[in-house]
Design a protein around this motif. Structure first.
Motif, PDB file in Angstrom:
ATOM      1  N   LEU A   1      -2.273   0.024   0.026  1.00 51.05           N
ATOM      2  CA  LEU A   1      -3.658   0.422   0.305  1.00 51.05           C
ATOM      3  C   LEU A   1      -3.822   0.800   1.774  1.00 51.05           C
ATOM      4  CD1 LEU A   1      -6.741   0.442  -0.544  1.00 51.05           C
ATOM      5  CD2 LEU A   1      -6.781  -1.905   0.316  1.00 51.05           C
TER       6      LEU A   1
ATOM      7  N   TRP B   1      -8.297   5.943   1.247  1.00 50.16           N
ATOM      8  CA  TRP B   1      -8.172   5.792  -0.200  1.00 50.16           C
ATOM      9  C   TRP B   1      -9.538   5.804  -0.886  1.00 50.16           C
ATOM     10  CZ3 TRP B   1      -3.994   2.306  -2.787  1.00 50.16           C
ATOM     11  CH2 TRP B   1      -2.724   2.757  -2.422  1.00 50.16           C
TER      12      TRP B   1
ATOM     13  N   CYS C   1     -11.388   4.145  -4.050  1.00 50.19           N
ATOM     14  CA  CYS C   1     -11.163   2.928  -4.834  1.00 50.19           C
ATOM     15  C   CYS C   1     -12.363   2.581  -5.699  1.00 50.19           C
ATOM     16  CB  CYS C   1     -10.869   1.744  -3.897  1.00 50.19           C
ATOM     17  SG  CYS C   1      -9.556   2.047  -2.699  1.00 50.19           S
TER      18      CYS C   1
ATOM     19  N   ILE D   1      -9.912   0.964   4.303  1.00 50.64           N
ATOM     20  CA  ILE D   1      -9.858   2.386   3.964  1.00 50.64           C
ATOM     21  C   ILE D   1     -10.652   3.244   4.937  1.00 50.64           C
ATOM     22  CG2 ILE D   1      -9.383   1.951   1.528  1.00 50.64           C
ATOM     23  CD1 ILE D   1     -12.301   2.491   0.909  1.00 50.64           C
TER      24      ILE D   1
ATOM     25  N   GLY E   1     -12.529   6.854   3.630  1.00 48.31           N
ATOM     26  CA  GLY E   1     -12.326   6.319   2.298  1.00 48.31           C
ATOM     27  C   GLY E   1     -13.645   6.043   1.597  1.00 48.31           C
TER      28      GLY E   1
ATOM     29  N   ASP F   1      -7.424   6.167  -6.226  1.00 48.31           N
ATOM     30  CA  ASP F   1      -6.130   5.670  -5.750  1.00 48.31           C
ATOM     31  C   ASP F   1      -5.894   4.220  -6.163  1.00 48.31           C
ATOM     32  OD1 ASP F   1      -5.264   7.964  -4.012  1.00 48.31           O
ATOM     33  OD2 ASP F   1      -7.194   7.509  -3.060  1.00 48.31           O
TER      34      ASP F   1
ATOM     35  N   GLY G   1      -1.535   6.307  -8.404  1.00 50.82           N
ATOM     36  CA  GLY G   1      -2.578   5.303  -8.213  1.00 50.82           C
ATOM     37  C   GLY G   1      -2.251   3.991  -8.898  1.00 50.82           C
TER      38      GLY G   1
END
Length: 242
Positions: free
Chosen positions: A83, A87, A89, A107, A111, A154, A178
């Motif tokens: 991670l 990313w 998520c 992130i 992110g 991801d 992912g």
């Protein structure tokens, strides 16, 4: 300086400088006198050092409602999946928001993390916990995650009953490469989740239990005999093809 600061002393306090004053059993602390990190500030019975709080400090002082994913398990998610910054998520159920905030901090602003919590009381508590951190990359939804529409994710983390029923949809909504991570309180759910992961094509499937214990290091050194040892099981699966 940031609005929220950590006061370190015989007792520690996470405080909002805009509140003016903080009443404690060590006396009143005048928060308006806080001007810089490293500064010492006094109450009638105590002296405190002002420092900048980290995400772990915010988690320690956040209100818990349902059981939370502790930092030791959250860190294992990072270690196993890689991670990182930027990313996209999804986290469900949100619980008290601990894992969401931990991931959000890593992130960064590029992110995004979508967090689902269908229980209204838990949802409201997550909102309050997040509001102190200043994190801006969290999309919090008071909805059933089974209806989520986000794709090209991801990472998906599930801490909920019936997680095994979500495996197929998670596979379809993850990007190639992912990860799906399921936090389970008991091994029966682990078995059900792994069966579904294998069925729908996840690879690198593994389950771990993360056990930590503190040690007392002094004239006589030994493990501290009490504490939280087992918390839950983490099951990982990676999507490597469509």
């Amino acid at each position: 300086m940031d609005r929220w600061v950590l006061l370190i002393g015989t007792r520690n306090y996470l405080v909002d400088r805009k509140k003016g004053k903080l009443s404690t059993d060590l006396g009143i602390i005048d928060l308006k006198k806080i001007k810089k990190y490293g500064q010492k500030i006094k109450s009638k019975k105590g002296t405190f050092i002002v420092i900048k709080p980290t995400i772990i400090d915010f988690l320690k002082f956040s209100k818990r409602m349902p059981q939370v994913v502790l930092p030791k398990d959250a860190a294992s998610i990072v270690a196993e999946t890689g991670l990182s910054y930027g990313w996209k998520c999804l986290d469900a159920g949100g619980g008290s928001g601990f894992l969401t905030m931990f991931i959000s901090n890593l992130i960064g602003p590029k992110g995004k993390i979508y967090t689902y919590e269908k229980n209204k009381k838990f949802f409201n508590n997550i909102q309050k916990n997040i509001s102190k951190t200043g994190l801006k990359n969290i999309v919090l939804k008071n909805e059933d995650v089974s209806k989520f529409k986000e794709k090209n994710l991801d990472l998906i983390t599930l801490d909920m009953m019936g997680a095994e029923k979500m495996v197929k949809k998670c596979f379809n909504r993850l990007t190639i490469g992912g990860w799906l991570v399921v936090y389970s309180p008991h091994i029966e759910q682990v078995k059900a989740v792994k069966k579904e992961m294998k069925k729908y094509g996840f690879q690198f499937i593994k389950t771990i239990e993360n056990i930590q214990r503190k040690w007392k290091v002094d004239d006589f050194t030994h493990p501290i005999p009490s504490g939280i040892i087992h918390t839950g099981f983490l099951t990982f699966g990676r999507k490597v093809s469509k």
